[in-house]
Structure formats: structure tokens, C-alpha cells
Design a protein around this motif. Sequence first.
Motif, PDB file in Angstrom:
ATOM      1  N   VAL A  27      28.725  28.078  -7.197  1.00 21.86           N
ATOM      2  CA  VAL A  27      29.755  27.581  -6.285  1.00 21.86           C
ATOM      3  C   VAL A  27      30.514  26.448  -6.963  1.00 21.86           C
ATOM      4  CG1 VAL A  27      28.579  28.246  -4.167  1.00 21.86           C
ATOM      5  CG2 VAL A  27      28.041  26.055  -5.239  1.00 21.86           C
ATOM      6  N   THR A  28      31.622  26.035  -6.364  1.00 27.78           N
ATOM      7  CA  THR A  28      32.406  24.940  -6.935  1.00 27.78           C
ATOM      8  C   THR A  28      32.411  23.779  -5.946  1.00 27.78           C
ATOM      9  OG1 THR A  28      34.478  25.855  -6.080  1.00 27.78           O
ATOM     10  CG2 THR A  28      33.818  26.511  -8.298  1.00 27.78           C
ATOM     11  N   THR A  87      36.713  22.700 -11.195  1.00 30.40           N
ATOM     12  CA  THR A  87      35.333  22.211 -11.109  1.00 30.40           C
ATOM     13  C   THR A  87      34.372  23.308 -11.573  1.00 30.40           C
ATOM     14  OG1 THR A  87      35.164  22.886  -8.792  1.00 30.40           O
ATOM     15  CG2 THR A  87      35.890  20.645  -9.222  1.00 30.40           C
ATOM     16  N   PHE A  88      34.701  23.926 -12.696  1.00 27.84           N
ATOM     17  CA  PHE A  88      33.948  25.055 -13.227  1.00 27.84           C
ATOM     18  C   PHE A  88      34.417  25.309 -14.647  1.00 27.84           C
ATOM     19  CE2 PHE A  88      37.611  26.360 -10.749  1.00 27.84           C
ATOM     20  CZ  PHE A  88      38.359  27.045 -11.685  1.00 27.84           C
ATOM     21  N   VAL A  89      33.643  26.127 -15.362  1.00 29.85           N
ATOM     22  CA  VAL A  89      34.003  26.538 -16.720  1.00 29.85           C
ATOM     23  C   VAL A  89      33.759  28.039 -16.822  1.00 29.85           C
ATOM     24  CG1 VAL A  89      33.531  26.275 -19.185  1.00 29.85           C
ATOM     25  CG2 VAL A  89      33.410  24.276 -17.673  1.00 29.85           C
ATOM     26  N   GLY A 112      29.672  26.388 -12.399  1.00 34.70           N
ATOM     27  CA  GLY A 112      30.248  25.281 -11.657  1.00 34.70           C
ATOM     28  C   GLY A 112      29.728  23.929 -12.120  1.00 34.70           C
ATOM     29  N   THR A 113      30.517  22.890 -11.855  1.00 36.76           N
ATOM     30  CA  THR A 113      30.102  21.521 -12.167  1.00 36.76           C
ATOM     31  C   THR A 113      29.130  21.058 -11.092  1.00 36.76           C
ATOM     32  OG1 THR A 113      32.073  20.764 -10.994  1.00 36.76           O
ATOM     33  CG2 THR A 113      32.206  20.876 -13.388  1.00 36.76           C
ATOM     34  N   ALA A 114      27.861  20.990 -11.444  1.00 38.62           N
ATOM     35  CA  ALA A 114      26.821  20.564 -10.518  1.00 38.62           C
ATOM     36  C   ALA A 114      26.316  19.180 -10.942  1.00 38.62           C
ATOM     37  CB  ALA A 114      25.687  21.590 -10.511  1.00 38.62           C
ATOM     38  N   THR A 115      25.144  18.800 -10.470  1.00 40.80           N
ATOM     39  CA  THR A 115      24.599  17.511 -10.879  1.00 40.80           C
ATOM     40  C   THR A 115      24.173  17.585 -12.345  1.00 40.80           C
ATOM     41  OG1 THR A 115      22.338  18.097 -10.275  1.00 40.80           O
ATOM     42  CG2 THR A 115      23.709  17.113  -8.550  1.00 40.80           C
ATOM     43  N   PRO A 116      24.100  16.441 -13.020  1.00 44.91           N
ATOM     44  CA  PRO A 116      23.626  16.441 -14.400  1.00 44.91           C
ATOM     45  C   PRO A 116      22.238  17.062 -14.547  1.00 44.91           C
ATOM     46  CG  PRO A 116      24.683  14.383 -13.901  1.00 44.91           C
ATOM     47  CD  PRO A 116      24.603  15.123 -12.610  1.00 44.91           C
TER      48      PRO A 116
END
Length: 369
Positions: free
Chosen positions: A46-47, A310-312, A349-353
Motif C-alpha cells: 500500500v502507499t 510514496t513508492f518505488v 511502498g514507503t513504509a517504516t524504516p
Amino acid sequence: MRITRRSVLPVAAGGLLAPGLLAAAPSSMPPPQPEHSGDVKARLGVTENPFGPSPAARRAIIASVALAPYYPHSEAALRQKIAAQEVLAQDQVTLSSGSLDALTLLTVAIAAGGRVLAPRPTYSTHLAYAARQGIETDWVNLRPDHHIDLDAMLAAIGPQTRMVYLCNPNNPTGLRPDPEQLRAFCIAAARKVPVLVDEAYFELAPDPHRQSMGALVREGHDVIVTRTFSKVYGLAGLRIAYTLAQPPRIRQLNARITTSRNQAGLAAAQACLGDAAYLAGAIAYLKQCREMIYRICDANGLRYLKSDGTFVYIDCGMPAADLQARLAARSVEVRLFEGEAYRNWMRVGTATPAELAYFGKVLPAALGR
């Protein structure tokens, strides 16, 4: 102050910032997603923005608890604030429960009895819903450089086309069309059919208002722009978004929206819209997350596209469905998109580190290395 991955991760409780890192095609049904093994350890399909709501939004959410017994009777204050930001009249702005609500309702209303035109791959949840209502989509493949082929899309508008849809930046590629070329396309296309531009990642653009097609609404073109508080503003759970369009399109959407927004979402959006200090931190966080994904790809020899979302989007070097299943067995969720040319690609998606670190840890084994 230099923003680092250690300076921008929000604490879950209290809302404070604390140390830590951060041609006609078949029905547009999204690819099936496999079951994961046990609890999800990396929710990358998800984003979302784990940076979370701004401090002002958090305070507004808490204050809204006192209003929880009551239906929200007015959305005027937020609409006025958006209209002022966009230099539009209030009847050119409306709200919805997330932008997917507006995208779905507008697509079905406008394209009834005809077809939608869209690039492939792109975000298509609302197009899948439209397909279930008998409204199919004609797809135009991306250019070899992965950008939307605006010339081909303009040429593809036919007698059955009722609406053009595109996402800026495109999801899943994360690439933005040149703003002047996109502007020229939208003006030309809108002379024939309405153009719906999904700007879910609007705030992440280097120059958001130059990249946006919102100015075309001010100029009177039949262009519809949707934006959301779910992504950069970190309010996905509160379902609040807005649409910019000509008054007849706004009335068309409002006639189909079945309920009002929620008190907490309205209060939070009103509090955080245009909060420059918060946006700087949230954008820095998301960019650092993207950089972390890039480094994971580099370490594993995987090609990827530099993203404004917010994704790659990543070339797996193998059938993406196979890698998706292997990652799911390791409790990592990723997402695939339609399109034969991209059968080897997945979106992360860009999630937590911590989630991204876990993804980096299990990826080599999932790749068979």
C-alpha cells in the motif's frame, strides 16, 4: 537544521517527533494478491505515510472527540480554505471520503454508456469498479522510457470514449509528465471529453502548483483534479480528500456521494492543510524511505525508477508474481500492476524504516541468492 533519518520518525503516541529513522483490453481487474505467512512484517503493498499526522492535526483529532456524538453538519470551512489556496470559487471544490470515492463515482457517472481511456500500467481500483458496472477501459501502453504516452492517448480518444483518466505522477512508475506537455494534452483532450487527473501525490512534486493541472480548472477547462490527505499528510485512516472541477462536475459528484465526512477527518484536514513546516518533515521522511528502497535495489542488482510518489517501481528480473509469492511467504506484501510489458515489475511502498530493513533482509533469499 539538517533533517536526517534519525530526526524525523514520529512516535506513535503523543504526536511528537523523536529519534529513529525513519487497444481495447480485458476488464481492468487488478492482479490477485497472494496470502502472506502469519503477521505482515513489511506492509509494502500500500502507499501510506508512517510519518503520521502533523502535531496540529493530532490536536484537532483529539479535540474532535467532543463532537463525536454529532453528525458533521458543515464542510464549508475546509472547502473555503481549499478554494482560497487554489484561487477557486467554493462551487468548484468538494470533499469526499478519500480520493478513491471521488474517482469511482465520477468514473461511473461520466463514462456510463461508453468507455474510459487510461495509460497502462496505472492506478486502476476505480476502473475495476467501473468494469463491474459494465464500463470498460481502453489502455494505452507507456512509452519505452516508462512515461505516459500523451500523443498516443490523444490519438486514441474515439467515439466511445467518455472520459480520460491519468495519474500525476503515474502510479506505479512514480514518473511525472512534463507539466507543459501535460497541460497541452489536457486542454486538447478536454475539448472532446472530460479529463480526470489523479494528484494523490501532489505535495511531493518539486514545484507542486507548476506540476498540477489545478490551474486548468481556474481557466474553465473540463478538467477534474482529485487530491487526498491520505498520502503526504498521513491521514489515510480518516478518509478525507478533495476534488477541483467546474461547478457542473462538482454537482455531478455531490449528487452521488451518499454520506458526509467524519468529524475527526474534517478537523485534521483543516488543521494541517498547507502546514509548510510539517510538510517539509513529512516529505524529507518519505524521500529518505525512497532512498532506502533504492539502496536495497542497488545491493541486489535490481533496476528501478526514481519516483515522485510514496513508492518505488522495481524490475525484479524474474516474473514478479513468483517473487511476490516468495515475499508473501516471508510476510512481506508488495503490489503488482496490470500490463504484460511489466510482468517482471513490482511496486514497493514507503513504509517504516524497520519494515524496509526487514524487506532488505529477506529479499536476497526470495530472489534465490
